[in-house]
Design an enzyme around this catalytic site. Structure first.
Site, PDB file in Angstrom:
ATOM      1  N   GLU A  79       0.831  -1.198   0.000  1.00  0.00           N
ATOM      2  CA  GLU A  79       0.000   0.000   0.000  1.00  0.00           C
ATOM      3  C   GLU A  79       0.868   1.252   0.000  1.00  0.00           C
ATOM      4  O   GLU A  79       2.080   1.192   0.226  1.00  0.00           O
ATOM      5  CB  GLU A  79      -0.916  -0.007   1.229  1.00  0.00           C
ATOM      6  CG  GLU A  79      -0.169  -0.086   2.549  1.00  0.00           C
ATOM      7  CD  GLU A  79      -1.055  -0.507   3.711  1.00  0.00           C
ATOM      8  OE1 GLU A  79      -2.172   0.013   3.835  1.00  0.00           O
ATOM      9  OE2 GLU A  79      -0.612  -1.359   4.511  1.00  0.00           O
ATOM     10  N   ARG A 157      -2.567  -8.463  13.188  1.00  0.00           N
ATOM     11  CA  ARG A 157      -2.279  -7.520  14.268  1.00  0.00           C
ATOM     12  C   ARG A 157      -1.263  -8.114  15.247  1.00  0.00           C
ATOM     13  O   ARG A 157      -1.416  -9.243  15.710  1.00  0.00           O
ATOM     14  CB  ARG A 157      -3.552  -7.160  15.038  1.00  0.00           C
ATOM     15  CG  ARG A 157      -4.624  -6.478  14.225  1.00  0.00           C
ATOM     16  CD  ARG A 157      -5.738  -5.953  15.142  1.00  0.00           C
ATOM     17  NE  ARG A 157      -6.925  -5.593  14.368  1.00  0.00           N
ATOM     18  CZ  ARG A 157      -7.996  -6.355  14.253  1.00  0.00           C
ATOM     19  NH1 ARG A 157      -8.054  -7.509  14.902  1.00  0.00           N
ATOM     20  NH2 ARG A 157      -9.017  -5.966  13.522  1.00  0.00           N
TER      21      ARG A 157
END
Length: 270
Positions: A79, A157
């Site tokens: 990204e 995470r």
């Protein structure tokens, strides 16, 4: 041909209570993301606006091969973040201060000290950060940004500040790059044109339209247009901040107006 993309508002625990103009306020929920639906002709890329009042989780994403090997998807997630606004002193985390063992990273994730092992970069509007798959990262509070990414939402995470959400330490250990963030992955929109990312999955450039001219696209094929500021018209279709559109080819027509525009296209080097 040019077509505006539909958008979806996504509630997040770290979102903001009221979206800034020109976004509407769809509910009383804390909105953290605005997603633009990828068009069929360009479904490998996804564009988001992200609004953070608090720090996001410390996380990492797999690359294509890892996602497939782990049976979590066919695509990984690289990204790029382009900072729209940042409160004074606001930061984002990307990469670690030094190399260390995976076991040390796991222990740091468990006790929260991973926060101090990351590099927190102070940011301001027009800064850009390319975040390749595997980069351990987090967006800080007081930051709003545009994210251009592979169309994948696989997130592992490592640490989430005690929020009651699932962690994925084992998966994150498999994909995380442990080491400093390369300086060349950080850039800035200075001037009227430039390239922010020229990677294996997408190319992201910026361009200021200050009159009437043709889009400076490099790859032959469709592109996503994301206004950073100002307004433009393409074939009588008006486009402004808070919107995203797809153009099918170089013949989209002249662009008129005064706008700083992000242009995203997939690349063929995968």
């Amino acid at each position: 041909m040019i077509r505006k993309l539909p958008s979806t508002f996504v509630e997040k625990v770290w979102g903001i209570e009221r979206l800034p103009p020109p976004f509407p306020q769809p509910s009383n929920d804390r909105i953290g993301e605005v997603w633009f639906e990828p068009p069929p002709v360009l479904d490998q890329l996804l564009v988001k606006h992200i609004f953070a009042s608090e720090r996001l989780s410390v996380q990492a994403h797999p690359d294509d091969a890892q996602a497939q090997a782990m049976n979590v998807g066919t695509s990984g997630k690289s990204e790029c973040w382009v900072i729209l606004n940042a409160e004074p002193g606001a930061t984002i985390a990307a990469g670690f201060r030094e190399e260390f063992s995976p076991e040390a990273m796991r222990e740091a994730a468990l006790d929260g000290s991973i926060i101090d092992m990351l590099i927190w970069h102070e940011v301001c509007a027009r800064d850009a950060f390319y975040i390749p798959a595997g980069t351990v990262h987090a967006i800080g509070g007081g930051v709003s940004l545009i994210e251009v990414q592979q169309n994948c939402d696989i997130t592992f995470r490592l640490f989430d500040y005690g929020r009651p959400r699932e962690l994925h330490l084992d998966q994150a250990m498999q994909v995380a790059r442990i080491g400093p963030y390369p300086a060349e992955f950080r850039s800035r929109m200075d001037g009227d044109t430039g390239v922010l990312v020229d990677g294996p999955h997408f190319r992201l450039q910026y361009w200021r339209c200050g009159g009437s001219s043709a889009l400076p696209m490099v790859e032959d094929g469709p592109a996503l247009l994301i206004p950073f500021s100002g307004k433009v018209s393409i074939r009588d279709e008006k486009l402004a901040l808070g919107e995203c559109a797809v153009v099918s080819n170089f013949d989209a027509g002249p662009v008129t107006g005064d706008c700083l525009l992000l242009i995203a296209q997939p690349t063929s080097r995968t």
